[in-house]
Write a protein that holds these residues in place. Structure first.
Motif, mmCIF file in Angstrom:
data_model
loop_
_atom_site.group_PDB
_atom_site.id
_atom_site.type_symbol
_atom_site.label_atom_id
_atom_site.label_comp_id
_atom_site.label_asym_id
_atom_site.label_seq_id
_atom_site.Cartn_x
_atom_site.Cartn_y
_atom_site.Cartn_z
ATOM 1 N N ILE A 19 -12.229 -6.388 -0.492
ATOM 2 C CA ILE A 19 -11.126 -6.816 0.370
ATOM 3 C C ILE A 19 -9.846 -6.909 -0.452
ATOM 4 O O ILE A 19 -8.783 -6.440 -0.049
ATOM 5 N N THR A 22 -8.500 -3.492 -1.266
ATOM 6 C CA THR A 22 -7.797 -2.888 -0.135
ATOM 7 C C THR A 22 -6.433 -3.531 0.056
ATOM 8 O O THR A 22 -5.439 -2.859 0.318
ATOM 9 N N LEU A 26 -2.797 -1.818 0.085
ATOM 10 C CA LEU A 26 -1.831 -1.954 1.172
ATOM 11 C C LEU A 26 -0.513 -2.521 0.673
ATOM 12 O O LEU A 26 0.553 -2.199 1.177
ATOM 13 N N THR A 29 2.407 -0.356 -0.057
ATOM 14 C CA THR A 29 3.107 0.322 1.013
ATOM 15 C C THR A 29 4.432 -0.367 1.281
ATOM 16 O O THR A 29 4.481 -1.557 1.481
ATOM 17 N N LEU A 31 7.238 -1.711 3.248
ATOM 18 C CA LEU A 31 7.547 -2.071 4.619
ATOM 19 C C LEU A 31 9.047 -2.231 4.803
ATOM 20 O O LEU A 31 9.554 -2.237 5.892
#
Lengths: 451, 281
Positions: A19, A22, A26, A29, A31
């Motif tokens: 977890i 991941t 993320l 990324t 935003l």
């Protein structure tokens, strides 16, 4: 055994490892719109996706500053909002304190400002004891209620009905020839040739997947004086059209890059774009009349254009009904009146407005500015916009100097069609980012009902 | 032998956690259907110390699964998803043949895309309701129960995309989630599916997947409740899968996958294959 132990240690003793992995992935990324400058990185995220606020009350941003330096910082953030003509509509200063390598965040709820419908840019100027950092972000407020400046001539429809009548008098002599030398293992390539207005020969390339069945077709129109080549799209036929004076269709009109846009601009019945629009019209006519025999589903025609081609798509979708959708990427030659007005206040003026102004200055052909603009009113895609009846995907770069944002807003404000997707790029000037191209695939599948 | 019963059960339960194309948007107003046949065989198990043993009396567990996973794009960001499985389990050893079949846990839920980023990558959150369409008769079925026989919920975070720069056009689908059954003994399960795929040409694709599950319960595998005491709630395992698919028509692709359990604790070790079609319309 040791390897097995390592693998076990990854997956079993700590069940949160995956977890976390991941989450780390993320976290990479982006935003936020960002501008990494020393001593602080300024990140701006609008409350609404894409920075398009459909109601005045929803305008707002999250501002985040990340310190890039080891020392503590004290200073201010100067916030300024300018409208499309660079008028300051809001100004504020906020004190800030950032720890060493720390960060600062603030919600900027600007709904109470009641900004009128339009395009704005918010500027952030961070000044601290460590130095200065800047960033800005453009956004649109209430595009559906933008003031509509209509310069559509009273005889607009009649003008184009006559153009179509003139075109109908020219026998198209459609010709299709297979080009084995250009075909691939997945698609057959054909050259397409037909006669258009003024008996000018128009040529293009048609690629069709060499599988059984009928395929939807994308008709692609050229950017400004940019030759079209065969295009290949999986499970879709593509007609790439070289309109008059471009690429393989330069038999009679050989205008160069500087002259092309002003060929016969002093006479609306001879203006090059009257012929160009009819070339596009006849391209679709070709597909309608010959598509079925070539393996094309003529009920699924999509138009796409970049730059000048984007405007050609808008115009063609109005002149010919039953188009399934249009993709307008970084439109050029849009809202010519505002484009020239903007250029007159910019030193030096940006192309293509500069080329139009040079033409108007009489160095090439003398014509009054008002007459020039009145002629363009017949051809400006803005004046076609209210009549577009198919879904539209519209992408533009806020920082484009060729087509100022106000021109895009003028076009978008005129649209009456329900299904419109607007994708903007804040950091872009002469291109769009992956957000547009990624969404384009989804949009095409939706519009053409491709599985 | 009792331990073997516990071990066998959960394998069938977990077979149908596979969901093709789960992390990629279906598209507004469109359908995705994935009919699947899956065959799994196990004849050994890992004990609590992760040591591998054969089943007693040459025991062999076979599970066949026929089901359909599907979804409908309500809009670009929201999808309705469902899964209906039919399971046929058989356990045989030198003294016993025990078959059991029926509809297993039906799943219905919603998948919401938190972000599409640049539309080449998608972050999704999926909530699923697990509804058992059977009742566990533990006096009849010792080895071949179809599931926990309890309602449950599942929450899953997915991140899927297609690479545009490095390893261009390769794709990935990463999922982590938690599943909770509404029974006194739970269990609570954490799971992950990590897929990486490559397009071979315009028609063919291949991918590799690593699946991991860890299941736990406050009661462990011991319960005063007879039904609960026969099911396996404390285990973990890791499975590796290779798959290849070909586009059969514009709307359908056919896939074949083979997989094997590579690590585990208190669970059976087996391998199998699945054939499934991905149909979009």
């Amino acid at each position: 055994m040791r390897i097995k132990t390592i693998i076990l240690s990854i997956f079993y003793p700590n069940k949160w490892t995956l977890i976390l992995a991941t989450c780390l992935l993320l976290s990479n990324t982006v935003l936020f719109s960002q501008n990494i400058t020393s001593p602080n990185s300024i990140y701006v995220r609008p409350f609404k996706k894409n920075g398009i606020f459909y109601s005045k009350g929803s305008v707002g941003f999250i501002l985040k500053l990340l310190s890039n330096c080891a020392e503590r910082q004290r200073g201010t953030v100067a916030i300024e909002i300018k409208n499309a003509v660079n008028g300051i509509v809001y100004h504020d200063n906020i004190s800030l304190y950032i720890n060493s390598k720390g960060y600062y965040t603030k919600d900027l709820n600007l709904g109470k400002l009641g900004l009128l419908s339009g395009i704005y840019t918010i500027y952030f100027n961070v000044t601290t004891n460590a130095g200065n950092s800047q960033n800005h972000f453009s956004f649109i407020v209430d595009p559906d209620n933008a003031a509509i400046k209509s310069y559509r001539p009273a005889d607009f429809s009649t003008f184009w009905d006559e153009a179509k009548k003139d075109l109908a008098a020219i026998n198209p002599y459609f010709q299709v020839k297979k080009r084995s030398d250009l075909s691939t293992s997945h698609a057959d390539v054909f050259t397409v040739e037909f006669q258009s207005l003024d008996n000018i020969t128009i040529r293009g390339y048609l690629t069709i997947p060499n599988k059984k069945g009928l395929f939807p077709v994308m008709c692609m129109f050229p950017d400004y004086v940019t030759e079209m080549k065969p295009e290949f799209i999986s499970n879709t036929a593509v007609l790439s059209v070289n309109v008059r004076g471009i690429g393989t269709s330069r038999d009679k009109i050989k205008a160069d890059f500087a002259q092309y846009m002003n060929v016969d601009a002093n006479n609306k019945k001879k203006f090059i774009y009257r012929g160009v629009y009819m070339d596009c019209y006849r391209s679709i006519d070709f597909l309608m009349k010959n598509g079925s025999g070539l393996g094309i589903d003529t009920t699924k025609i999509l138009l796409k254009g970049v730059g000048q081609g984007a405007g050609l798509c808008a115009v063609t979708a109005v002149l010919i009904p039953n188009i399934k959708g249009i993709i307008m990427e970084r439109p050029l030659f849009l809202d010519i009146r505002d484009m020239i007005a903007n250029a007159e206040n910019t030193k030096p003026a940006n192309w293509p407005a500069s080329a139009m102004m040079e033409y108007l200055s009489g160095k090439i052909t003398a014509i009054s500015k008002e007459m020039y603009l009145k002629n363009w009113d017949y051809f400006d895609p803005v004046n076609f916009a209210p009549y577009i009846g198919c879904p539209i995907l519209y992408g533009f770069a806020y920082r484009s100097k060729m087509t100022p944002s106000i021109c895009h807003l003028s076009f978008l404000a005129q649209l009456r069609v329900e299904s419109k997707d607007i994708i903007t790029c804040n950091e872009c000037e002469n291109e769009l980012d992956n957000k547009f191209y990624g969404f384009q695939g989804t949009w095409i599948n939706e519009v053409l009902n491709i599985p | 032998m009792k331990k073997n019963k516990l071990i066998l059960f959960c394998i069938a339960l977990l077979l149908f956690t596979q969901q093709a194309n789960a992390g990629f948007p279906i598209g507004k107003g469109r359908w995705l259907l994935v009919p699947t046949f899956n065959h799994y065989v196990a004849s050994s198990y890992w004990d609590d110390n992760r040591t591998l043993h054969s089943f007693d009396k040459s025991g062999r567990f076979v599970s066949n699964y026929l089901g359909v996973y599907g979804g409908y794009g309500i809009n670009r960001d929201l999808e309705f998803i469902f899964k209906v499985p039919f399971i046929s389990n058989t356990y045989t050893d030198t003294t016993l043949i025990e078959p059991n079949s029926g509809i297993g846990d039906v799943n219905i839920g919603l998948c919401y895309y938190l972000s599409h980023y640049d539309y080449f990558r998608h972050l999704s959150l999926t909530g699923t309701l697990i509804i058992p369409f059977y009742s566990n008769q533990t006096d009849v079925y010792k080895h071949t129960l179809l599931g926990y026989g309890a309602m449950g919920i599942e929450a899953k975070l997915g991140y899927a995309g297609t690479n545009q720069k490095v390893l261009k056009k390769t794709f990935y689908d990463l999922e982590v989630g938690v599943r909770q059954y509404f029974a006194t003994e739970g269990p609570t399960q954490l799971f992950t599916n990590l897929t990486f795929g490559v397009p071979i040409d315009e028609s063919w694709k291949a991918c590799a997947t690593l699946r991991g599950v860890t299941s736990s319960s406050p009661y462990g595998n011991i319960s005063s409740n007879f039904v609960a005491s026969t099911v396996n709630r404390e285990y973990d395992y890791l499975r590796f899968e290779l798959a290849a698919g070909v586009k059969a028509t514009r709307s359908t692709s056919i896939w074949l996958s083979v997989y094997t359990d590579i690590l585990g604790k208190h669970i059976g070790k087996g391998s199998g294959y699945s054939i499934f079609a991905v149909i979009k319309f």
